[in-house]
Design a protein around this motif. Structure first.
Motif, PDB file in Angstrom:
ATOM      1  N   SER A   1      12.012   4.897   2.882  1.00 36.76           N
ATOM      2  CA  SER A   1      12.718   4.258   1.765  1.00 36.76           C
ATOM      3  C   SER A   1      12.512   5.098   0.515  1.00 36.76           C
ATOM      4  O   SER A   1      11.556   5.872   0.429  1.00 36.76           O
ATOM      5  CB  SER A   1      12.218   2.829   1.548  1.00 36.76           C
ATOM      6  OG  SER A   1      10.882   2.833   1.120  1.00 36.76           O
ATOM      7  N   PRO A   2      13.404   4.952  -0.469  1.00 34.56           N
ATOM      8  CA  PRO A   2      13.258   5.769  -1.682  1.00 34.56           C
ATOM      9  C   PRO A   2      12.056   5.337  -2.516  1.00 34.56           C
ATOM     10  O   PRO A   2      11.601   4.198  -2.421  1.00 34.56           O
ATOM     11  CB  PRO A   2      14.566   5.503  -2.443  1.00 34.56           C
ATOM     12  CG  PRO A   2      15.068   4.206  -1.923  1.00 34.56           C
ATOM     13  CD  PRO A   2      14.581   4.099  -0.493  1.00 34.56           C
ATOM     14  N   ALA A   3      11.550   6.263  -3.319  1.00 33.50           N
ATOM     15  CA  ALA A   3      10.421   5.967  -4.209  1.00 33.50           C
ATOM     16  C   ALA A   3      10.869   4.968  -5.264  1.00 33.50           C
ATOM     17  O   ALA A   3      11.985   5.031  -5.768  1.00 33.50           O
ATOM     18  CB  ALA A   3       9.915   7.245  -4.857  1.00 33.50           C
ATOM     19  N   ARG A   4       9.983   4.041  -5.595  1.00 36.37           N
ATOM     20  CA  ARG A   4      10.281   3.027  -6.618  1.00 36.37           C
ATOM     21  C   ARG A   4       9.263   3.155  -7.731  1.00 36.37           C
ATOM     22  O   ARG A   4       8.092   3.409  -7.479  1.00 36.37           O
ATOM     23  CB  ARG A   4      10.202   1.628  -6.012  1.00 36.37           C
ATOM     24  CG  ARG A   4      11.239   1.409  -4.947  1.00 36.37           C
ATOM     25  CD  ARG A   4      11.173   0.009  -4.433  1.00 36.37           C
ATOM     26  NE  ARG A   4      12.190  -0.142  -3.396  1.00 36.37           N
ATOM     27  CZ  ARG A   4      12.356  -1.235  -2.712  1.00 36.37           C
ATOM     28  NH1 ARG A   4      11.586  -2.272  -2.930  1.00 36.37           N
ATOM     29  NH2 ARG A   4      13.291  -1.308  -1.805  1.00 36.37           N
TER      30      ARG A   4
ATOM     31  N   PRO B   1       3.142  -1.228 -14.726  1.00 41.91           N
ATOM     32  CA  PRO B   1       1.751  -1.664 -14.875  1.00 41.91           C
ATOM     33  C   PRO B   1       1.514  -3.054 -14.264  1.00 41.91           C
ATOM     34  O   PRO B   1       0.454  -3.304 -13.691  1.00 41.91           O
ATOM     35  CB  PRO B   1       1.532  -1.684 -16.382  1.00 41.91           C
ATOM     36  CG  PRO B   1       2.510  -0.690 -16.918  1.00 41.91           C
ATOM     37  CD  PRO B   1       3.702  -0.784 -16.012  1.00 41.91           C
ATOM     38  N   GLU B   2       2.498  -3.954 -14.360  1.00 43.77           N
ATOM     39  CA  GLU B   2       2.347  -5.291 -13.786  1.00 43.77           C
ATOM     40  C   GLU B   2       2.218  -5.220 -12.270  1.00 43.77           C
ATOM     41  O   GLU B   2       1.366  -5.867 -11.670  1.00 43.77           O
ATOM     42  CB  GLU B   2       3.532  -6.189 -14.165  1.00 43.77           C
ATOM     43  CG  GLU B   2       3.629  -6.499 -15.640  1.00 43.77           C
ATOM     44  CD  GLU B   2       4.340  -5.401 -16.437  1.00 43.77           C
ATOM     45  OE1 GLU B   2       4.950  -4.494 -15.824  1.00 43.77           O
ATOM     46  OE2 GLU B   2       4.254  -5.441 -17.668  1.00 43.77           O
ATOM     47  N   LEU B   3       3.098  -4.417 -11.640  1.00 54.81           N
ATOM     48  CA  LEU B   3       3.049  -4.273 -10.189  1.00 54.81           C
ATOM     49  C   LEU B   3       1.763  -3.571  -9.765  1.00 54.81           C
ATOM     50  O   LEU B   3       1.144  -3.940  -8.762  1.00 54.81           O
ATOM     51  CB  LEU B   3       4.272  -3.516  -9.680  1.00 54.81           C
ATOM     52  CG  LEU B   3       4.369  -3.322  -8.166  1.00 54.81           C
ATOM     53  CD1 LEU B   3       4.332  -4.668  -7.438  1.00 54.81           C
ATOM     54  CD2 LEU B   3       5.629  -2.563  -7.811  1.00 54.81           C
ATOM     55  N   ALA B   4       1.339  -2.581 -10.531  1.00 57.25           N
ATOM     56  CA  ALA B   4       0.080  -1.894 -10.221  1.00 57.25           C
ATOM     57  C   ALA B   4      -1.083  -2.874 -10.276  1.00 57.25           C
ATOM     58  O   ALA B   4      -1.977  -2.831  -9.427  1.00 57.25           O
ATOM     59  CB  ALA B   4      -0.149  -0.739 -11.193  1.00 57.25           C
TER      60      ALA B   4
END
Length: 174
Positions: free
Chosen positions: A64-67, A71-74
Motif C-alpha cells: 500500500s502507499p505510504a501515508r 503526531p496524533e497517530l504517532a
C-alpha cells in the motif's frame, strides 16, 4: 500477532515474544516523533510543512502507499506499541461498535447476568435485536467513566469526613 474478533469491525491483538521485541523498537522510534512535535509550536510546524523539501514521517505497509504519520497517530501507535511490548492485549474497535451482552460483560469485567441487571435497571442503554440485547461500546465507556467518577467522589467524601489528627494518636500507626 494473533487476532480475535469480537464483532466485524473489532479485534484484540495479542503479541508473541518476537513481536514484543520489535514493538519496543517501534515504541522508541515513535516516542521521538511525539517529543519533537511537543517541542515545535504549531506556527513553526506550519511554516516548516509549507516548504517543498519538508520531511514527513510516513507509515509504510507493504502493498500500500505510504501515508503521512501525524503526531496524533504517532501517539496512538506509541501507546499501542507500549501495551503490546508489555505483553498486554489491545482491543481496537470503532466507538460505535455494538456488542453482545457477553462481550459487553467481558469488557466491563462482570458476569453476563450482572450486566443484564444493569441493562434492565436502566444503568446502561441497550437495543433489542429480535430477542437479543446489543450494547453500544460508547455507552459502556460512558458507564465506566460515570462509575469511576462516582467512586472518586465517594472516596473524597470519606476522606473529608476523616479527622487527620485521629490517625496521629492511633497506636497502630507508628
Amino acid at each position: 500477532m494473533g487476532t480475535r474478533s469480537l464483532v466485524n469491525d473489532a479485534a484484540t491483538y495479542m503479541p508473541n515474544a518476537e513481536d514484543r521485541r520489535q514493538l519496543m523498537d517501534i515504541k522508541d522510534a515513535l516516542s521521538h516523533i511525539t517529543q519533537e512535535a511537543k517541542r515545535t509550536s504549531e506556527a513553526t510546524f506550519n511554516d516548516m510543512a509549507n516548504q517543498t523539501d519538508f520531511p514527513v514521517a510516513t507509515l509504510k505497509v507493504p502493498g500500500s502507499p505510504a501515508r503521512p504519520l501525524t503526531p496524533e497517530l504517532a501517539n496512538v501507535l506509541m501507546q499501542v506499541a507500549d501495551q503490546l511490548s508489555r505483553g498486554r492485549a489491545v482491543f481496537v474497535a470503532p466507538y460505535d461498535t455494538m456488542l453482545t451482552t457477553q462481550d459487553a460483560a467481558d469488557f466491563l469485567g462482570v458476569s453476563r447476568p450482572t450486566l443484564v441487571k444493569l441493562l434492565e435497571g436502566g444503568a446502561i442503554p441497550f437495543e433489542k435485536v429480535g430477542r437479543h440485547r446489543r450494547v453500544l461500546l460508547a455507552d459502556l465507556q460512558e458507564y465506566m467513566n460515570a462509575r469511576h467518577q462516582n467512586n472518586i467522589s465517594t472516596f473524597d467524601e470519606l476522606a473529608a469526613d476523616e479527622d487527620p489528627r485521629a490517625t496521629l494518636d492511633n497506636p497502630l500507626i507508628s
